[in-house]
Structures are given as structure tokens and as C-alpha cells.
Design a protein around this motif. Structure first.
Motif, PDB file in Angstrom:
ATOM      1  N   ARG A 146      -3.024  -6.957  -6.131  1.00 15.48           N
ATOM      2  CA  ARG A 146      -3.024  -6.460  -4.758  1.00 15.48           C
ATOM      3  C   ARG A 146      -1.588  -6.386  -4.246  1.00 15.48           C
ATOM      4  N   THR A 147      -1.399  -5.525  -3.285  1.00 13.93           N
ATOM      5  CA  THR A 147      -0.097  -5.405  -2.613  1.00 13.93           C
ATOM      6  C   THR A 147      -0.224  -6.014  -1.239  1.00 13.93           C
TER       7      THR A 147
ATOM      8  N   PHE B 135       3.435  -3.649   3.111  1.00 11.63           N
ATOM      9  CA  PHE B 135       4.405  -3.300   2.081  1.00 11.63           C
ATOM     10  C   PHE B 135       3.945  -2.005   1.418  1.00 11.63           C
ATOM     11  N   MET B 136       4.857  -1.037   1.265  1.00 13.17           N
ATOM     12  CA  MET B 136       4.497   0.260   0.690  1.00 13.17           C
ATOM     13  C   MET B 136       4.794   0.278  -0.801  1.00 13.17           C
ATOM     14  N   GLU B 137       3.830   0.772  -1.563  1.00 13.70           N
ATOM     15  CA  GLU B 137       3.981   0.910  -3.014  1.00 13.70           C
ATOM     16  C   GLU B 137       3.477   2.296  -3.384  1.00 13.70           C
ATOM     17  N   LEU B 138       4.355   3.137  -3.892  1.00 10.56           N
ATOM     18  CA  LEU B 138       4.025   4.534  -4.114  1.00 10.56           C
ATOM     19  C   LEU B 138       3.752   4.844  -5.578  1.00 10.56           C
TER      20      LEU B 138
ATOM     21  N   GLN C  30       6.818   8.806  -4.959  1.00 13.36           N
ATOM     22  CA  GLN C  30       8.077   8.078  -5.079  1.00 13.36           C
ATOM     23  C   GLN C  30       9.234   9.045  -5.332  1.00 13.36           C
TER      24      GLN C  30
ATOM     25  N   LYS D  60      16.421  -1.794   2.216  1.00 15.15           N
ATOM     26  CA  LYS D  60      15.197  -2.400   2.735  1.00 15.15           C
ATOM     27  C   LYS D  60      15.514  -3.506   3.735  1.00 15.15           C
TER      28      LYS D  60
ATOM     29  N   GLU E 297       8.028  -4.531   5.196  1.00 12.87           N
ATOM     30  CA  GLU E 297       9.173  -4.183   4.343  1.00 12.87           C
ATOM     31  C   GLU E 297       9.349  -2.673   4.440  1.00 12.87           C
TER      32      GLU E 297
ATOM     33  N   THR F  89      10.924   4.646   5.805  1.00 12.32           N
ATOM     34  CA  THR F  89       9.567   4.390   5.305  1.00 12.32           C
ATOM     35  C   THR F  89       8.523   4.885   6.299  1.00 12.32           C
TER      36      THR F  89
ATOM     37  N   TYR G 243       5.875   7.943   5.795  1.00 10.83           N
ATOM     38  CA  TYR G 243       4.437   7.679   5.966  1.00 10.83           C
ATOM     39  C   TYR G 243       3.813   8.688   6.923  1.00 10.83           C
TER      40      TYR G 243
END
Length: 452
Positions: free
Chosen positions: A7-8, A12-15, A20, A107, A121, A328, A332
Motif C-alpha cells: 500500500r501507499t 503520497f503520489m505514486e505514478l 511519470q 519534494k 509529500e 504535484t 493532479y
């Protein structure tokens, strides 16, 4: 053994790879533009001593920072890029050349409640020009010209950079006898777009303690509209009554004049007397940038002039002007609005090289030649069926596949297939590189944002 569920963390963004790549292209445009204007890159530590980050005192910053102990050290993650810049300039002032022009894309971390479009973040992209004792007004005009260049290069045309001056506002409130309340008034007026004039009036009367005539005069003042020349002409009615007001009007007039000289069209910048920026930090020109077709997004780039960057670390007077883009959040909301270009090339390679022989030495040599020619080349040596290899290229959006079998090696050529058109030709390595390079150039649409 029981497996942990991956899990994230919230906020927090994870692309995935394709978005990306879009994000990286945005950052590349920012870097290229900042460097075009003579800014130097800077990278400050993510971790600082907590006392450095909290030099201004507690308040909201202390509530939001990630702070922890490691041995005897009291540490914190940076919550913006400005405080680390202030420390950096104070520490290295004797080694820097002023004006010091820096950009930083990095960041930052804030321990606030994560919600839609707000992250714990996130990347900020900042530029600042720091002077030693003084800083010419031209710098305050150059900053919005950089905003204009960035947004045009990203693919936007329908945006407006709204410009005002805090001296002008301070002088106006002084004329009304409201100097001590000017900070509260400006923070209230800054909410005008979000809550409307009626609610602003109520806050001015009830929370700021203004008389009705004072509140009405303020609302009349900030409602001045028209072309930039017309607004400046109307402001001249107050000229000669307050020294601070006159200085602010002079600076605002200079910024408008120089923005035209920098080539910024009038439709992309406007004098807006409602812009104050809520922080007392700002002392001169202030900016906010909004997308005309998406006002609900709010300001996508803001900043302004300040008189003392590093007052908590040094007695040296270091005035500056700068802007910050919440990268970020911007990425988004652009994605949410469907404004990220789906045709932006996101493939990790220009061609996929498929060795068709057991010995792949010739393929390795060919890949090396293509890479020397500037072709991003990936060798696929996995023992899979041909259909799976082609599917791999297709899923990644790689536009060309290069085949190298016994016949090609014997003839000193390779077979190049354009996966978009289906056309396949055999060429020597040099010709293959030229074909792929020209094809990539023709199909390249590197505009990151499309307007809707």
C-alpha cells in the motif's frame, strides 16, 4: 509466511510509468525555462535541524512538519523550499554572487490531513532572485514574464497572471487610518474569489472591526477594473496623499511597462487590486496565476517580493522576489480535468531491438551504434514467442522495432518496422538511425497540457 498487503501512504503520489513520464516532461520544461533566464540549480537537504526550520517560531509550521529525534538530534523534514533557501544564502553569502538567481524543484513534506488534491509529500518548483541590500524593480517584472514563458511552453494560452503591490495596499489602508489592521484586512480581501464580496464585507465589519464607510471604501477600491492602463489611471486619483502608496503605484506602473517589453501580452496579465497574498512576508509586487477556463483550481503559481529573506539567520539585508508552483497538485488537478496530453510520447525507448539469432553479439553491437547516434534503444533478449515480443513493444508505445537475423547480418543491414504504419524496410545501421530519428521528430507532440 503471511504476505503484507502492499500500500501507499495516504497523501503520497505514486505514478505508473506513462504519467511519470508526463510529470518528468513538465519538470524538464521548468528546468529548461529557468536556465534560459539565467537561474542556477540548487538542491538543499530534505532533513534539517528542527530549530532551523522553525526559526520563525511555532504556529502552523510546527503543527505541520514531520519532526523526530535521532539520538541527540532534533530533526525535521522541510515543509517548503524557501526556509532552506534562507539558511543556504545566510550560510554561503560570502561565497555567492549577488543577485543570486536560483531554481529548485524538490519534494517537501507537510503532516496535514490528506484530501483530494492536497498531499503530504509533493513537489514544489521555485525560483528566487536574492539581492544584497537592494534589488531592482526590473526583477519584479521579469518573474511574471518567466511564468508566462513556462505556461506557454507547457501548452497553455488561456491563463492570467494577476499582479498587485503590497506597498500600494499598505498606503491605501494608511489613508483610511487602518495601518494596524492592514494585515488582517489583506488576508480577508485575499479570500474574495473564494467567499465573495458580501462575506468579505461581513468579516471586515465583524472580525476586523471596521466602520461601514471603511469597509465600503475598501470594497470600492478593490473593485476597480479595466485595462491595465485604465486601472493605473484610476489609481492616480489617490496619488500625492501617501508616500508609501505613491511608491507602490510607481513600482506597479514599472512592472506593467516592463512586462510589455518582455513580450507578455495584455490578455495574459492584469493589475488586480484584490491580490494581496495572505502572508505578511510579502512587501512589494505580488502575483497569482489562474487558468481562465478552470477558476475552481485556484492559483497555480504565486509569489512576490519580500524585503528580508534570511532575517532569522543573519543581520545582512537580503531582499528577494520569487514564485512557487505546487507541481504535484497542479499535475493532479490537470489530470482530473483531462488536460494532460494523451498523445505525449511516453515510451521508454525509440526502438526495440529483437535479436533473431542465438548469439546476440551482433545485436549488442547494433544497439551500441544506434545509441551513439542518439536513438534510445532497448534490446529484448527474453526467450518469448514473437507475438509476446511485439505485444511488449506495443504496450510500452515503442514506435519502432528493429529485427536482426542471420540474413540481415550477412547483408550488413537490419530490418526496421514502424509499428504505427506497419511499414518495414531494411537499412544499414546509419540509415536505420536516420529513419528512426526523422520519424520520431515527425510524430513528436511534446505539449504536456491541452486546453479544454
Amino acid at each position: 509466511m503471511e504476505k503484507l498487503k502492499p500500500r501507499t501512504l495516504s497523501g503520497f503520489m505514486e505514478l505508473l510509468p506513462a504519467p511519470q513520464t508526463q510529470m518528468e516532461r513538465m519538470m524538464a520544461i521548468l528546468r529548461e525555462t529557468y536556465e534560459l533566464y539565467g537561474f542556477t540549480p540548487l538542491d538543499t537537504p530534505l532533513l534539517e535541524s528542527a530549530e532551523i526550520l522553525l526559526a520563525k517560531g511555532g504556529g502552523e509550521s510546527e503543527k505541520q512538519i514531520y519532526r523526530f529525534q535521532k539520538g541527540d538530534s532534533d530533526l525535521a523534514l522541510r515543509f517548503d523550499l524557501t526556509v532552506p533557501l534562507a539558511k543556504y544564502v545566510a550560510l554561503h553569502a560570502g561565497e555567492l554572487s549577488f543577485p543570486f538567481r536560483r531554481y529548485q524543484i524538490g519534494k517537501v513534506y507537510r503532516g496535514e490531513r490528506a484530501q483530494r488534491g492536497r498531499f503530504r509529500e509533493f513537489y514544489q518548483a521555485d525560483i528566487d532572485i536574492i539581492g544584497d541590500g537592494k534589488l531592482d524593480i526590473l526583477n519584479e517584472a521579469e518573474i511574471p514574464s518567466i511564468i508566462y514563458t513556462i505556461f506557454r511552453r507547457l501548452g497553455l494560452t488561456r491563463f492570467v497572471i494577476r499582479v498587485n503591490n503590497r506597498k500600494l495596499l499598505n498606503g491605501f489602508y494608511a489613508l483610511l487610518g487602518l495601518t494596524e489592521k492592514s494585515g488582517d484586512i489583506m488576508r480577508t480581501v485575499d479570500k474574495l474569489d473564494k467567499i465573495g464580496a458580501d462575506k468579505v464585507r461581513v468579516i471586515l465589519l465583524e472580525d476586523c472591526g471596521l466602520a461601514q464607510e471603511q469597509a465600503d471604501e475598501i470594497l470600492r477600491f478593490i473593485a476597480i477594473k479595466g485595462t491595465n492602463a485604465e486601472v493605473l489611471e484610476k489609481l492616480a486619483d489617490w496619488q500625492g496623499k501617501n508616500e508609501v502608496f505613491d511608491l507602490g503605484l510607481s513600482e506597479l506602473t514599472a512592472v506593467v511597462k516592463y512586462l510589455g517589453a518582455f513580450g507578455v501580452p495584455e490578455e495574459n496579465f492584469a493589475v488586480d487590486l484584490t491580490i494581496a497574498r495572505g502572508l505578511d512576508y510579502y512587501t512589494g509586487t505580488v502575483y497569482e496565476t489562474t487558468l481562465l477556463d478552470h477558476p475552481e483550481i485556484g492559483s497555480v503559481c504565486s509569489g512576490g517580493r519580500y524585503d528580508s529573506l534570511a532575517e532569522y539567520y543573519t543581520d545582512r539585508q537580503l531582499p528577494g522576489v520569487g514564485i512557487s508552483i505546487g507541481l504535484t497538485r497542479l499535475f493532479y488537478v490537470l489530470g482530473e480535468q483531462g488536460m494532460l496530453n494523451p498523445n505525449l510520447p511516453t515510451a521508454p525507448a525509440d526502438c526495440l531491438l529483437l535479436p533473431m539469432t542465438e548469439d546476440v553479439s551482433a545485436a549488442v553491437r547494433l544497439a551500441t551504434e544506434l545509441r551513439k547516434a542518439g536513438i534510445r534503444t532497448q534490446i529484448y533478449s527474453e526467450q518469448k514467442k514473437f507475438k509476446a515480443k511485439m505485444s511488449y513493444a506495443d504496450k510500452l508505445g515503442i514506435p519502432y522495432v528493429v529485427f536482426l537475423g542471420e540474413d540481415e547480418i550477412a547483408q550488413g543491414v537490419c530490418s526496421v518496422k514502424n509499428l504505427r504504419t506497419g511499414e518495414q524496410v531494411s537499412l544499414p545501421a546509419e540509415g536505420a538511425a536516420k529513419l528512426i530519428r526523422e520519424g520520431i521528430s515527425a510524430m513528436s507532440d511534446d505539449t504536456v497540457i491541452i486546453e479544454k
